[in-house]
Each structure stands twice: as structure tokens, then as C-alpha cells.
Scaffold this motif. Structure first.
Motif, mmCIF file in Angstrom:
data_model
loop_
_atom_site.group_PDB
_atom_site.id
_atom_site.type_symbol
_atom_site.label_atom_id
_atom_site.label_comp_id
_atom_site.label_asym_id
_atom_site.label_seq_id
_atom_site.Cartn_x
_atom_site.Cartn_y
_atom_site.Cartn_z
ATOM 1 N N GLN A 176 8.142 -0.975 8.138
ATOM 2 C CA GLN A 176 6.917 -1.411 8.811
ATOM 3 C C GLN A 176 6.258 -2.551 8.042
ATOM 4 O O GLN A 176 5.735 -3.497 8.639
ATOM 5 C CB GLN A 176 5.950 -0.230 8.972
ATOM 6 C CG GLN A 176 6.412 0.762 10.006
ATOM 7 C CD GLN A 176 5.651 2.072 9.961
ATOM 8 O OE1 GLN A 176 4.998 2.408 8.967
ATOM 9 N NE2 GLN A 176 5.743 2.834 11.039
ATOM 10 N N MET A 177 6.308 -2.487 6.728
ATOM 11 C CA MET A 177 5.734 -3.563 5.932
ATOM 12 C C MET A 177 6.535 -4.854 6.103
ATOM 13 O O MET A 177 5.958 -5.942 6.177
ATOM 14 C CB MET A 177 5.647 -3.183 4.467
ATOM 15 C CG MET A 177 4.981 -4.237 3.625
ATOM 16 S SD MET A 177 4.465 -3.581 2.053
ATOM 17 C CE MET A 177 2.729 -3.922 2.174
ATOM 18 N N ARG A 211 0.861 -1.171 0.000
ATOM 19 C CA ARG A 211 0.000 0.000 0.000
ATOM 20 C C ARG A 211 0.904 1.229 0.000
ATOM 21 O O ARG A 211 2.075 1.146 0.329
ATOM 22 C CB ARG A 211 -0.949 -0.006 1.196
ATOM 23 C CG ARG A 211 -0.264 0.005 2.541
ATOM 24 C CD ARG A 211 -1.319 -0.013 3.631
ATOM 25 N NE ARG A 211 -0.686 0.289 4.894
ATOM 26 C CZ ARG A 211 -0.844 -0.427 5.980
ATOM 27 N NH1 ARG A 211 -1.612 -1.479 5.967
ATOM 28 N NH2 ARG A 211 -0.249 -0.083 7.097
ATOM 29 N N ASP A 212 0.361 2.366 -0.407
ATOM 30 C CA ASP A 212 1.126 3.612 -0.462
ATOM 31 C C ASP A 212 2.373 3.470 -1.329
ATOM 32 O O ASP A 212 3.427 4.014 -1.020
ATOM 33 C CB ASP A 212 1.521 4.075 0.946
ATOM 34 C CG ASP A 212 0.316 4.334 1.830
ATOM 35 O OD1 ASP A 212 -0.708 4.804 1.288
ATOM 36 O OD2 ASP A 212 0.387 4.057 3.024
ATOM 37 N N ASP A 222 1.226 -1.590 15.615
ATOM 38 C CA ASP A 222 0.635 -1.650 14.268
ATOM 39 C C ASP A 222 -0.822 -1.211 14.296
ATOM 40 O O ASP A 222 -1.284 -0.565 13.358
ATOM 41 C CB ASP A 222 0.770 -3.066 13.707
ATOM 42 C CG ASP A 222 0.555 -3.099 12.208
ATOM 43 O OD1 ASP A 222 1.061 -2.199 11.510
ATOM 44 O OD2 ASP A 222 -0.142 -4.011 11.723
ATOM 45 N N VAL A 238 4.216 0.907 -1.695
ATOM 46 C CA VAL A 238 5.177 -0.040 -1.133
ATOM 47 C C VAL A 238 4.657 -1.456 -1.354
ATOM 48 O O VAL A 238 3.490 -1.734 -1.124
ATOM 49 C CB VAL A 238 5.386 0.203 0.380
ATOM 50 C CG1 VAL A 238 6.331 -0.825 0.970
ATOM 51 C CG2 VAL A 238 5.913 1.601 0.626
ATOM 52 N N ARG A 245 10.401 9.069 5.216
ATOM 53 C CA ARG A 245 9.071 8.491 5.406
ATOM 54 C C ARG A 245 8.896 7.178 4.648
ATOM 55 O O ARG A 245 8.314 6.222 5.149
ATOM 56 C CB ARG A 245 8.017 9.504 4.964
ATOM 57 C CG ARG A 245 6.645 9.108 5.436
ATOM 58 C CD ARG A 245 5.590 10.112 5.029
ATOM 59 N NE ARG A 245 4.524 9.291 4.450
ATOM 60 C CZ ARG A 245 3.909 9.533 3.330
ATOM 61 N NH1 ARG A 245 4.191 10.582 2.634
ATOM 62 N NH2 ARG A 245 2.979 8.733 2.893
ATOM 63 N N GLN A 246 9.429 7.124 3.413
ATOM 64 C CA GLN A 246 9.278 5.909 2.612
ATOM 65 C C GLN A 246 9.972 4.719 3.267
ATOM 66 O O GLN A 246 9.440 3.617 3.288
ATOM 67 C CB GLN A 246 9.838 6.100 1.195
ATOM 68 C CG GLN A 246 9.089 7.088 0.367
ATOM 69 C CD GLN A 246 9.687 8.484 0.457
ATOM 70 O OE1 GLN A 246 10.529 8.776 1.288
ATOM 71 N NE2 GLN A 246 9.225 9.365 -0.406
ATOM 72 N N GLN A 302 7.900 3.364 6.102
ATOM 73 C CA GLN A 302 6.786 2.572 5.583
ATOM 74 C C GLN A 302 7.269 1.200 5.113
ATOM 75 O O GLN A 302 6.616 0.185 5.365
ATOM 76 C CB GLN A 302 6.104 3.282 4.405
ATOM 77 C CG GLN A 302 5.298 4.478 4.784
ATOM 78 C CD GLN A 302 4.772 5.178 3.543
ATOM 79 O OE1 GLN A 302 5.459 5.326 2.538
ATOM 80 N NE2 GLN A 302 3.526 5.606 3.614
ATOM 81 N N PHE A 328 9.288 0.132 -4.071
ATOM 82 C CA PHE A 328 8.652 1.432 -3.847
ATOM 83 C C PHE A 328 8.365 2.019 -5.216
ATOM 84 O O PHE A 328 9.275 2.202 -6.030
ATOM 85 C CB PHE A 328 9.537 2.365 -3.021
ATOM 86 C CG PHE A 328 8.873 3.676 -2.722
ATOM 87 C CD1 PHE A 328 7.789 3.734 -1.854
ATOM 88 C CD2 PHE A 328 9.301 4.834 -3.329
ATOM 89 C CE1 PHE A 328 7.150 4.931 -1.591
ATOM 90 C CE2 PHE A 328 8.673 6.045 -3.068
ATOM 91 C CZ PHE A 328 7.595 6.091 -2.197
ATOM 92 N N ARG A 334 -1.171 2.588 14.113
ATOM 93 C CA ARG A 334 -0.713 3.302 12.907
ATOM 94 C C ARG A 334 -1.835 3.586 11.965
ATOM 95 O O ARG A 334 -2.744 2.911 11.759
ATOM 96 C CB ARG A 334 0.367 2.471 12.189
ATOM 97 C CG ARG A 334 1.629 2.424 12.987
ATOM 98 C CD ARG A 334 2.738 1.716 12.226
ATOM 99 N NE ARG A 334 3.910 1.715 13.069
ATOM 100 C CZ ARG A 334 4.638 0.648 13.327
ATOM 101 N NH1 ARG A 334 4.379 -0.491 12.761
ATOM 102 N NH2 ARG A 334 5.683 0.723 14.101
#
Length: 191
Positions: A117-118, A17-18, A188, A20, A110-111, A114, A79, A191
């Protein structure tokens, strides 16, 4: 121990998502040219020598060889459709593992948060042997203590710092941290 049948069904099911996404690395389906190109960019960014402290990976050939073994459980981080990072597990023992990851400098910020986190979501979702069981309960991290940016990054991900080993890799101190599954779930959900 990871349940092979469940792992095979799961490994490609996580969707991004986003911008990623994750792709389990398989040297039989992902051409060596993509990995060589990624290695060259990471090396130009100065990342390879920071990640592979002992020098075990020092050129594209050793990079490809290292990640061609299924034991690394390597996953490419995409990405906006481009390979921008790499994650893998080492020292998988019982229900714990040592997570490893890095991202190209062009995605730092920020990327990269993300993307990391993924990776955590992916690793903590590995199916275990029971119906409601995940394969991993805890991730134990080792980060070069002199790399303050990486140490702050690990804290932002929710890892708890437990101490420092004075000299382990190339004579430098390593920060030791951990993230338990239950701690991760709380983070999680927020977020």
C-alpha cells in the motif's frame, strides 16, 4: 513522462508509518553489500525465480546490474529498519506503468499488505508536469495466474482483474489487472 526536477525533490520525501518506510534506491549511496544480502535472502525464499520468470536475473551480479539503471525507479521497502522488499516500475509509457514488487517471506501477511500500500501511495504521488497533476494515472499489472496467493494479494490491493493471457512467461498464463488513480484514492481514503 516524469518531470525530473519535481521527481528529484519528491523521491525521498515520503515517510513511513507503522514501521514501514521507503528509500529510493541509488547504487551510489546504498552499498552493493546490502543489495547482495537482500538478493541472497530473496533467493533463499524462492522469490527470485518466481519474480524474474525469464531468468534475466539469476544471481547477485545480474540483480545489481538490473537495478542500477535509473529507468527502473527502484525503491527499497524497509520494515522495522531492515530491507524487506523491493518495488520498481517498468514500461513507463505516458501516464501508465507496470508495477513490480516483492517482499521477503518473513514479512508476508499484514506487513506485506502495508508495504505494498505504501508503494502504491508512493507511485501515485509522483509529481507530474501540472500543478495538481500526478505523473501516473493507471498501473497495469501482470501476475502469474498459477500463483494464487499473489493473485489474491493483488485483488486485496484494489486492482481490477480484466483477464488472463494464456501463455506469456515460461509458457504460463498471466493474470492482467489494473488500478486507476481515482480508484486508488477511494480505497486509500477508506483505509
Amino acid at each position: 513522462m516524469l518531470n525530473k526536477d519535481k521527481w528529484d525533490r519528491f523521491r525521498d520525501s515520503l515517510r513511513g508509518r507503522d514501521g514501514v518506510g521507503l528509500l529510493a534506491y541509488d547504487p551510489n549511496t546504498i552499498g552493493a553489500s546490502y543489495m547482495r544480502e537482500f538478493f541472497e535472502q530473496a533467493n533463499a525464499d524462492g522469490i527470485i525465480r518466481r519474480v524474474f520468470l525469464g531468468g534475466a536475473v539469476h544471481d547477485a551480479d545480474t540483480f545489481l546490474t538490473y537495478f542500477s539503471t535509473p529507468a527502473t525507479l527502484a525503491v527499497l521497502v524497509l520494515f522495522n529498519g531492515k530491507i524487506s522488499g523491493l518495488g520498481w516500475l517498468s514500461n513507463v509509457e505516458g501516464r501508465s506503468a507496470l508495477p513490480n514488487f516483492f517482499f521477503l517471506k518473513s514479512t508476508w501477511g499484514r506487513q506485506s499488505l502495508q508495504m505494498a500500500q505504501m508503494l502504491l501511495r508512493y507511485w501515485f504521488s509522483f509529481p507530474g508536469n501540472g500543478d495538481d497533476e500526478t505523473a501516473l494515472d493507471i498501473l497495469v499489472g501482470m501476475t502469474p495466474a498459477k500463483n494464487r496467493l499473489a493473485c489474491r494479494f493483488v485483488k486485496r490491493l484494489g486492482f481490477t482483474i480484466v483477464g488472463e493471457i494464456p501463455r506469456i512467461a515460461n509458457g504460463g498464463p498471466m493474470m492482467i489487472s489494473f488500478l486507476e488513480l481515482e480508484m486508488y484514492k477511494e480505497l486509500d481514503n477508506g483505509r
